[in-house]
Scaffold this motif. Structure first.
Motif, PDB file in Angstrom:
ATOM      1  N   GLU A   1     -86.516 -10.782 -52.200  1.00  0.00           N
ATOM      2  CA  GLU A   1     -87.201 -11.355 -53.369  1.00  0.00           C
ATOM      3  C   GLU A   1     -86.510 -10.939 -54.668  1.00  0.00           C
ATOM      4  O   GLU A   1     -86.343 -11.749 -55.581  1.00  0.00           O
ATOM      5  N   LEU A   2     -86.100  -9.679 -54.739  1.00  0.00           N
ATOM      6  CA  LEU A   2     -85.415  -9.208 -55.947  1.00  0.00           C
ATOM      7  C   LEU A   2     -84.114  -9.975 -56.162  1.00  0.00           C
ATOM      8  O   LEU A   2     -83.813 -10.399 -57.283  1.00  0.00           O
ATOM      9  N   LEU A   3     -83.341 -10.162 -55.117  1.00  0.00           N
ATOM     10  CA  LEU A   3     -82.080 -10.894 -55.240  1.00  0.00           C
ATOM     11  C   LEU A   3     -82.331 -12.335 -55.693  1.00  0.00           C
ATOM     12  O   LEU A   3     -81.564 -12.882 -56.494  1.00  0.00           O
ATOM     13  N   ALA A   4     -83.403 -12.940 -55.197  1.00  0.00           N
ATOM     14  CA  ALA A   4     -83.744 -14.302 -55.616  1.00  0.00           C
ATOM     15  C   ALA A   4     -84.114 -14.333 -57.093  1.00  0.00           C
ATOM     16  O   ALA A   4     -83.721 -15.256 -57.828  1.00  0.00           O
ATOM     17  N   ARG A   5     -84.847 -13.337 -57.549  1.00  0.00           N
ATOM     18  CA  ARG A   5     -85.225 -13.257 -58.968  1.00  0.00           C
ATOM     19  C   ARG A   5     -83.987 -13.030 -59.840  1.00  0.00           C
ATOM     20  O   ARG A   5     -83.865 -13.622 -60.914  1.00  0.00           O
ATOM     21  N   GLU A   6     -83.113 -12.152 -59.395  1.00  0.00           N
ATOM     22  CA  GLU A   6     -81.866 -11.919 -60.141  1.00  0.00           C
ATOM     23  C   GLU A   6     -81.104 -13.228 -60.321  1.00  0.00           C
ATOM     24  O   GLU A   6     -80.623 -13.537 -61.422  1.00  0.00           O
ATOM     25  N   HIS A   7     -80.983 -13.969 -59.246  1.00  0.00           N
ATOM     26  CA  HIS A   7     -80.237 -15.232 -59.286  1.00  0.00           C
ATOM     27  C   HIS A   7     -80.912 -16.239 -60.205  1.00  0.00           C
ATOM     28  O   HIS A   7     -80.250 -16.900 -61.015  1.00  0.00           O
ATOM     29  N   ALA A   8     -82.227 -16.340 -60.120  1.00  0.00           N
ATOM     30  CA  ALA A   8     -82.957 -17.326 -60.913  1.00  0.00           C
ATOM     31  C   ALA A   8     -82.871 -17.033 -62.406  1.00  0.00           C
ATOM     32  O   ALA A   8     -82.809 -17.959 -63.227  1.00  0.00           O
ATOM     33  N   LEU A   9     -82.861 -15.751 -62.768  1.00  0.00           N
ATOM     34  CA  LEU A   9     -82.872 -15.367 -64.185  1.00  0.00           C
ATOM     35  C   LEU A   9     -81.499 -14.979 -64.711  1.00  0.00           C
ATOM     36  O   LEU A   9     -81.361 -14.677 -65.894  1.00  0.00           O
ATOM     37  N   GLY A  10     -80.490 -14.984 -63.850  1.00  0.00           N
ATOM     38  CA  GLY A  10     -79.154 -14.602 -64.289  1.00  0.00           C
ATOM     39  C   GLY A  10     -79.049 -13.132 -64.648  1.00  0.00           C
ATOM     40  O   GLY A  10     -78.275 -12.756 -65.536  1.00  0.00           O
ATOM     41  N   ALA A  11     -79.812 -12.297 -63.967  1.00  0.00           N
ATOM     42  CA  ALA A  11     -79.826 -10.865 -64.267  1.00  0.00           C
ATOM     43  C   ALA A  11     -78.590 -10.182 -63.706  1.00  0.00           C
ATOM     44  O   ALA A  11     -78.038 -10.594 -62.685  1.00  0.00           O
ATOM     45  N   GLU A  12     -78.170  -9.128 -64.369  1.00  0.00           N
ATOM     46  CA  GLU A  12     -77.044  -8.343 -63.889  1.00  0.00           C
ATOM     47  C   GLU A  12     -77.459  -7.537 -62.658  1.00  0.00           C
ATOM     48  O   GLU A  12     -78.619  -7.171 -62.493  1.00  0.00           O
ATOM     49  N   ARG A  13     -76.488  -7.268 -61.806  1.00  0.00           N
ATOM     50  CA  ARG A  13     -76.762  -6.445 -60.625  1.00  0.00           C
ATOM     51  C   ARG A  13     -77.143  -5.030 -61.052  1.00  0.00           C
ATOM     52  O   ARG A  13     -76.575  -4.476 -61.985  1.00  0.00           O
ATOM     53  N   ASN A  14     -78.096  -4.481 -60.346  1.00  0.00           N
ATOM     54  CA  ASN A  14     -78.522  -3.114 -60.616  1.00  0.00           C
ATOM     55  C   ASN A  14     -78.751  -2.442 -59.269  1.00  0.00           C
ATOM     56  O   ASN A  14     -79.779  -2.643 -58.620  1.00  0.00           O
TER      57      ASN A  14
END
Length: 398
Positions: A247-260
């Motif tokens: 779920e976190l990876l999907a949210r990162e992708h959807a919002l264009g968030a940097e990897r953490n």
């Protein structure tokens, strides 16, 4: 003949240093990650050179040419050349004499293939001539790189017994470069998983964070779960840890968030700050990383906007990743957008301002000031005119 092509091969400081090591006589070659990445079109940051020269000879040649040489690992043949555009590690060709899964006793050699044979994966055992940039491949590394296959050199089990950390390195490299799965490698990693307990916590933590920092670590994480690896290195992992990571990876992708990577590690754990701190302490993470792990493991507050919540968190840069992991779907996008490029404004009032409004100096000043700030945050940081009204109301009530 395959050749590498990369900007770093044109570095003037690197070329000048290579002359000292005599590449024309095949005394040195580029090796490892820099060669691998160049073949993939990835610009390398760390450049390693293998040489037939003994480390003392390398030191003498570098210093004779006015190049600072640091004996970073003479027992294992490594000298670091400090160059204007970044350090370069130079290591004498080696073969393993004895290994115990954590350390190796080595002997120097002048045989390129013998040195390649002691490395972990075929894609990491590629050499490149500094002058022609032609690649030498002793163990089908080029073929495996093209196939997206991370494969041990020789027998996977034997290589793991030499260095137990290679278990985690396998999954890390698979996360970064792999497509196909090497069944033998995964089976050997699973068979010897318990041996990871013999390694230092710092080494395990470093590999886990590098693995979780990959663009998409999910398949590797699942392979590790199937092979019982997480049970050894992260026994506190939640039963639905992989679902949380997904779920976190999907949210990162959807919002264009940097990897953490640290956030992804927290995603694998239950929502329990104390447990997260225990894990962080065991892995010997830094004080700042432990603080972040505690924050990421806390449930998202039931009330308040993202900005209001940020005003109560220190350091405030933890709020956006915390929101990404824990906030409910209904407020995720709006909260993420509201925090983008925003900083908590400094509270413009002080004790003197409260005293000027009529409260006598003493503990009541701090109490009133705290109430003014609470209401200022609750109203989403209104302008100075409204803040003055809030302050007057609080003082009048006091």
């Amino acid at each position: 003949m395959t050749r590498i092509k990369a900007a770093w091969t044109r570095r003037e400081d690197l070329r000048a240093m290579l002359v000292v090591l005599d590449p024309a006589s095949d005394q040195c070659r580029y090796v490892g990650g820099a060669v691998r990445d160049a073949l993939l079109g990835i610009e390398a940051t760390d450049i390693d050179i293998a040489t037939r020269l003994l480390p003392e000879a390398v030191m003498t040649r570098l210093e004779g040419a006015g190049i600072r040489a640091v004996p970073t690992g003479l027992a294992h043949g490594t000298v670091t050349a400090v160059l204007p555009n970044g350090p370069v590690e130079i290591t004498t060709l080696r073969r393993d004499v004895t290994t115990d899964g954590r350390h190796a006793e080595v002997a120097f050699t002048d045989d390129w293939r013998e040195d390649a044979a002691r490395r972990d994966f075929t894609i990491n055992a590629l050499f490149a001539d500094p002058e022609t940039l032609e690649v030498t491949d002793y163990f089908t590394g080029l073929e495996d790189l093209e196939a997206g296959l991370v494969r041990f050199i020789g027998d996977a089990g034997e290589r793991i017994l030499e260095d137990h950390l290679r278990i985690l390195r396998y999954f890390r490299f698979h996360a970064r470069f792999g497509g196909a799965v090497d069944g033998e490698a995964v089976a050997s990693c699973s068979l010897h998983a318990e041996r990871l307990k013999a390694l230092s916590r710092e080494r395990i933590a470093r590999e886990l964070l590098l693995l979780l920092g990959a663009a998409d670590p999910l398949e590797s994480a699942r392979l590790m779960a199937d092979g019982g690896i997480w049970t050894v290195v992260l026994p506190e992992m939640a039963e639905d840890g992989l679902d949380r990571l997904t779920e976190l990876l999907a949210r990162e992708h959807a919002l264009g968030a940097e990897r953490n990577a640290l956030l992804r590690l927290a995603a694998l754990l239950p929502t329990e700050p104390l447990l997260a701190d225990t894990v962080a302490a065991r892995l010997r993470l830094s004080k700042a990383q432990r603080l972040a792990m505690q924050r990421f493991a806390a449930p998202w507050p039931a009330n308040g906007t993202a900005r209001q919540i940020a005003a109560g968190v220190q350091p405030e840069e933890l709020v956006a990743p915390w929101l990404l992991l824990r906030a409910p779907d209904a407020m995720l996008a709006a909260g993420w957008q509201s925090l983008a490029g925003w900083q908590v404004p400094g509270f413009p009032l002080g004790g003197r301002d409260i005293i000027a409004l009529g409260i006598q100096a003493g503990p009541d000043v701090a109490k009133a000031l705290g109430e003014v700030r609470r209401r200022w945050i609750a109203e989403d940081f209104p302008d100075d005119a409204r803040l003055a009204e809030i302050a007057a109301e609080v003082v009048a009530q006091a």
